[in-house]
Design an enzyme around this catalytic site. Sequence first.
Site, mmCIF file in Angstrom:
data_model
loop_
_atom_site.group_PDB
_atom_site.id
_atom_site.type_symbol
_atom_site.label_atom_id
_atom_site.label_comp_id
_atom_site.label_asym_id
_atom_site.label_seq_id
_atom_site.Cartn_x
_atom_site.Cartn_y
_atom_site.Cartn_z
ATOM 1 N N LYS A 16 0.936 -1.242 0.060
ATOM 2 C CA LYS A 16 0.096 0.061 0.014
ATOM 3 C C LYS A 16 0.786 1.343 -0.080
ATOM 4 O O LYS A 16 0.552 2.394 -0.655
ATOM 5 C CB LYS A 16 -0.895 0.012 1.294
ATOM 6 C CG LYS A 16 -1.882 -1.083 1.247
ATOM 7 C CD LYS A 16 -2.782 -0.575 2.650
ATOM 8 C CE LYS A 16 -2.073 -0.778 3.885
ATOM 9 N NZ LYS A 16 -1.484 -1.853 4.489
ATOM 10 N N ASP A 145 -9.919 -5.435 9.486
ATOM 11 C CA ASP A 145 -9.302 -5.286 10.885
ATOM 12 C C ASP A 145 -10.295 -4.260 11.658
ATOM 13 O O ASP A 145 -10.596 -3.036 11.263
ATOM 14 C CB ASP A 145 -7.860 -4.589 10.881
ATOM 15 C CG ASP A 145 -6.622 -5.405 10.340
ATOM 16 O OD1 ASP A 145 -6.939 -6.356 10.270
ATOM 17 O OD2 ASP A 145 -5.622 -4.740 10.214
ATOM 18 N N CYS A 383 25.681 8.933 12.049
ATOM 19 C CA CYS A 383 25.239 9.113 13.635
ATOM 20 C C CYS A 383 26.134 8.315 14.656
ATOM 21 O O CYS A 383 27.242 8.869 14.945
ATOM 22 C CB CYS A 383 23.768 8.955 13.579
ATOM 23 S SG CYS A 383 22.931 9.675 15.172
ATOM 24 N N GLN A 387 30.148 8.886 16.021
ATOM 25 C CA GLN A 387 30.369 8.691 17.180
ATOM 26 C C GLN A 387 31.645 7.876 17.687
ATOM 27 O O GLN A 387 32.457 7.974 18.275
ATOM 28 C CB GLN A 387 29.262 8.605 18.120
ATOM 29 C CG GLN A 387 28.047 9.733 18.048
ATOM 30 C CD GLN A 387 26.953 9.312 18.853
ATOM 31 O OE1 GLN A 387 26.774 8.321 19.501
ATOM 32 N NE2 GLN A 387 26.086 10.426 18.899
ATOM 33 N N HIS A 545 21.485 12.063 9.939
ATOM 34 C CA HIS A 545 21.188 10.936 9.067
ATOM 35 C C HIS A 545 20.872 11.453 7.704
ATOM 36 O O HIS A 545 19.481 11.626 7.518
ATOM 37 C CB HIS A 545 19.847 10.341 9.844
ATOM 38 C CG HIS A 545 20.105 9.524 10.857
ATOM 39 N ND1 HIS A 545 20.722 8.237 10.974
ATOM 40 C CD2 HIS A 545 19.905 9.931 12.355
ATOM 41 C CE1 HIS A 545 20.618 7.846 12.271
ATOM 42 N NE2 HIS A 545 20.290 8.707 13.258
ATOM 43 N N GLU A 547 20.614 9.934 5.031
ATOM 44 C CA GLU A 547 19.811 9.053 4.265
ATOM 45 C C GLU A 547 18.408 9.526 4.192
ATOM 46 O O GLU A 547 17.820 9.002 3.189
ATOM 47 C CB GLU A 547 20.001 7.525 4.829
ATOM 48 C CG GLU A 547 19.282 7.203 6.219
ATOM 49 C CD GLU A 547 20.393 7.743 7.602
ATOM 50 O OE1 GLU A 547 21.303 8.502 7.213
ATOM 51 O OE2 GLU A 547 19.931 7.013 8.506
HETATM 52 N N1 GLN Z 1 22.983 6.149 20.283
HETATM 53 C C1 GLN Z 1 23.444 7.441 19.676
HETATM 54 C C2 GLN Z 1 22.856 8.435 20.303
HETATM 55 O O1 GLN Z 1 21.849 8.409 20.923
HETATM 56 C C3 GLN Z 1 23.479 7.410 18.107
HETATM 57 C C4 GLN Z 1 21.964 7.235 17.741
HETATM 58 C C5 GLN Z 1 21.902 7.008 16.241
HETATM 59 O O2 GLN Z 1 22.721 6.457 15.640
HETATM 60 N N2 GLN Z 1 20.800 7.412 15.863
HETATM 61 O O3 GLN Z 1 23.403 9.642 20.362
#
Ligand code: GLN
Length: 569
Positions: A16, A145, A383, A387, A545, A547
């Site tokens: 969908k 449903d 992300c 880190q 992010h 993406e």
């Molecule tokens: N765990 C990490 C944070 O909270 C990265 C989060 C993530 O990759 N979206 O900062």
Amino acid sequence: MRFIFVTGGVISGVGKGLATASIAKILQQYGYTATAVKIDPYINYDAGTLRPTEHGEVWVTDDGGEIDQDLGNYERFLGFELPKKNNITTGQVYKELIDKERRGEFLGQTVEVIPHVPNEIKRRIKEAGSGFDFVVVEVGGTIGDYQNLPYLFAAKGLELEFGKNNVAYVLVTYLPVPSNIGEMKTKPTQQAIRMLNEAGIFPDFVLCRAPVPLDDVRKKKLETNANIDADNVISAPDVDNIYKVPLNLESEDLGKKLLKHFGVMPLAEPDWTNWKRLVENMNHPKKTVNIAMVGKYIDIGHFSLTDSYISVNQALLHAGAEFSVKVNIDWVDAKKIEKEGTDCLKVYDGIVVPGGFGASGVEGKIKAIEYTRTHNLPFLGLCYGLQLAVAEYARNVCGMQTANTTEVDPNTICPVIDILPTQKSILAEGRYGASMRLGAYAAILKEKSRVLDLYKRTGRLEEDLKRIEEIKKNGQAFRLGIIDGQHNVVIERHRHRYEVNPTFVQELEKAGLVFSGFHHREDGTKLMEYIELPNHRFFVATQAHPEFKSRLGNPSPLFFGFIEACCKN
Ligand code: GLN
């Protein structure tokens, strides 16, 4: 405003979401403005608290919504930012009503399921669709449903309010071909249609999902047994590439048929040239690159959940389409690297470390990052990936052996990734949700950096600067931070709690790690957004992010650069 309601029959996961995205895309091609709304009949307020095994990836909107991943497909197909109000859940509807009731806004009335619930649903659909020629509404779940009923009732209400001519119902259904019979069966679809009829809805179009195309005999059969014009029974067979879906629906003239249903003329001649070229590039690639996605994997039964990284996958494919390369994605369990080392990474052209939470698999991810850094292998960190790349660099280059994120080791003496002091007070009050950095933030990029070059080359810098001008003009509440006088500003979305600890930035920089972009908060704090290594083939990571903003034909700059580097392997 015109409404198209998309419901699903026979099985869940029938497609969908892609049908909804494709319908809106097709209408766009005919010169109309179209938006898409997803209804999730669950009681969760949004998808923020859902684990990835429930509904796949949590999609993040510019305005900080954590919502259903279907919205990702809508955006990827439509090419513009959808706000969080385009995802309606039963939880939101009831919360709104109860809050209003508590504030006394119903003036003593009894608040009832009928009419108050459908009224609130209608209000939300109209709000999301306001300003568009068409709003395509996907009703989650499967016909039959129990929890769908208020939404179907609301659809009928909108039909009454706007007139039959301004509403269309589309049923996306599944026609099985049982292997022992070898024939495509229409009965489950007939029954799904009957169940829709019970809610007063007679579908105008039936999109028939099946392993193979639907023949005329079966179209006629549905016409005879369910009173649907065979012309409006649309074949939608399985495809190997989701971007073929709108093309397939158009080969059955769905767009023209929809416009005819609404009694309107095309405003433009559809032009699929670029879309087709990219699909063609994906289907006939000149080369293959092998990518390892090093993450934490949770399996349900025999099915591994690649859905939790759907946007990362898509972003890799979008970049691949630009270079006419096939992107093979292998899922490498970080825990396996912890146990067996990095030998399994030798066969890859590049490594992605995507986002994640918690301590599980972290040492494996750090090993994988070290491997890419020391072997000059393309690396893209997203992300958590950024880190952990910072932690790796601190440990292995700066000699801070115990460097870590406090998410994993709260007592480390080198907390290179940490919660900022301002967040600590929020957390102390137990407001976990409020301690996340969510949604779009502006970042200022460093002159002459690789990241800046990529945003320039893909046209995104220009695009984002235009967007920022608009945001400023409209006085929109948006997290731009301090950007006065800056010309290298881009926008990406976020979903995380921890940040690069400003205390360590100078030392890391001195050791050669380049921080190539930061968000400048109103309070003066600089939040690190990008890192890169200048003398490496491609070692780039971001706190964001990216993406979420990648589209076919408009790939995310970092993914573009990463695949470009992988191709040169
Ligand atoms: N765990 C990490 C944070 O909270 C990265 C989060 C993530 O990759 N979206 O900062």
